[in-house]
Design a protein around this motif. Structure first.
Motif, PDB file in Angstrom:
ATOM      1  N   ARG A  21     -69.205 -45.085  34.027  1.00  0.00           N
ATOM      2  CA  ARG A  21     -68.132 -43.982  34.450  1.00  0.00           C
ATOM      3  C   ARG A  21     -67.105 -44.156  33.478  1.00  0.00           C
ATOM      4  O   ARG A  21     -66.409 -45.111  33.251  1.00  0.00           O
ATOM      5  N   LEU A  22     -66.847 -42.742  33.256  1.00  0.00           N
ATOM      6  CA  LEU A  22     -65.978 -42.543  32.331  1.00  0.00           C
ATOM      7  C   LEU A  22     -64.510 -42.007  32.641  1.00  0.00           C
ATOM      8  O   LEU A  22     -64.419 -41.111  33.458  1.00  0.00           O
ATOM      9  N   LEU A  23     -63.278 -42.595  32.066  1.00  0.00           N
ATOM     10  CA  LEU A  23     -62.224 -42.028  32.259  1.00  0.00           C
ATOM     11  C   LEU A  23     -61.558 -41.754  30.747  1.00  0.00           C
ATOM     12  O   LEU A  23     -61.482 -42.689  29.845  1.00  0.00           O
ATOM     13  N   ASP A  24     -61.087 -40.527  30.626  1.00  0.00           N
ATOM     14  CA  ASP A  24     -60.843 -39.797  29.116  1.00  0.00           C
ATOM     15  C   ASP A  24     -59.375 -39.415  29.362  1.00  0.00           C
ATOM     16  O   ASP A  24     -59.275 -38.339  29.833  1.00  0.00           O
ATOM     17  N   VAL A  25     -58.304 -40.322  29.003  1.00  0.00           N
ATOM     18  CA  VAL A  25     -57.008 -40.108  29.159  1.00  0.00           C
ATOM     19  C   VAL A  25     -56.624 -39.265  28.109  1.00  0.00           C
ATOM     20  O   VAL A  25     -56.924 -39.778  26.644  1.00  0.00           O
ATOM     21  N   GLY A  26     -56.111 -38.198  28.110  1.00  0.00           N
ATOM     22  CA  GLY A  26     -55.745 -37.228  27.009  1.00  0.00           C
ATOM     23  C   GLY A  26     -57.127 -36.488  26.159  1.00  0.00           C
ATOM     24  O   GLY A  26     -57.120 -36.389  25.071  1.00  0.00           O
TER      25      GLY A  26
END
Length: 59
Positions: A21-26
């Motif tokens: 599960r990916l969190l791509d901040v910016g």
């Protein structure tokens, strides 16, 4: 359609485990999560972007 990643993002994508599960901040246009979903490596991502242009492109 297949998203083509820059070499930098392709290198990062190699570190993402199958089924992550990916969190791509910016996220900068959400290229990484979109490409990973297209190839079936992930099925869930949150892409965060506060700059209007890249946000609109990601949407």
């Amino acid at each position: 359609m297949q998203t083509v990643l820059s070499q930098r993002l392709a290198d990062v994508a190699e570190f993402v485990p199958q089924g992550a599960r990916l969190l791509d901040v910016g996220s900068d246009h959400a290229y990484l999560p979109i490409a990973l979903m297209e190839e079936g490596k992930i099925d869930f991502a949150i892409a965060g972007e506060v700059v209007k242009g890249p946000y609109e492109s990601a949407v």
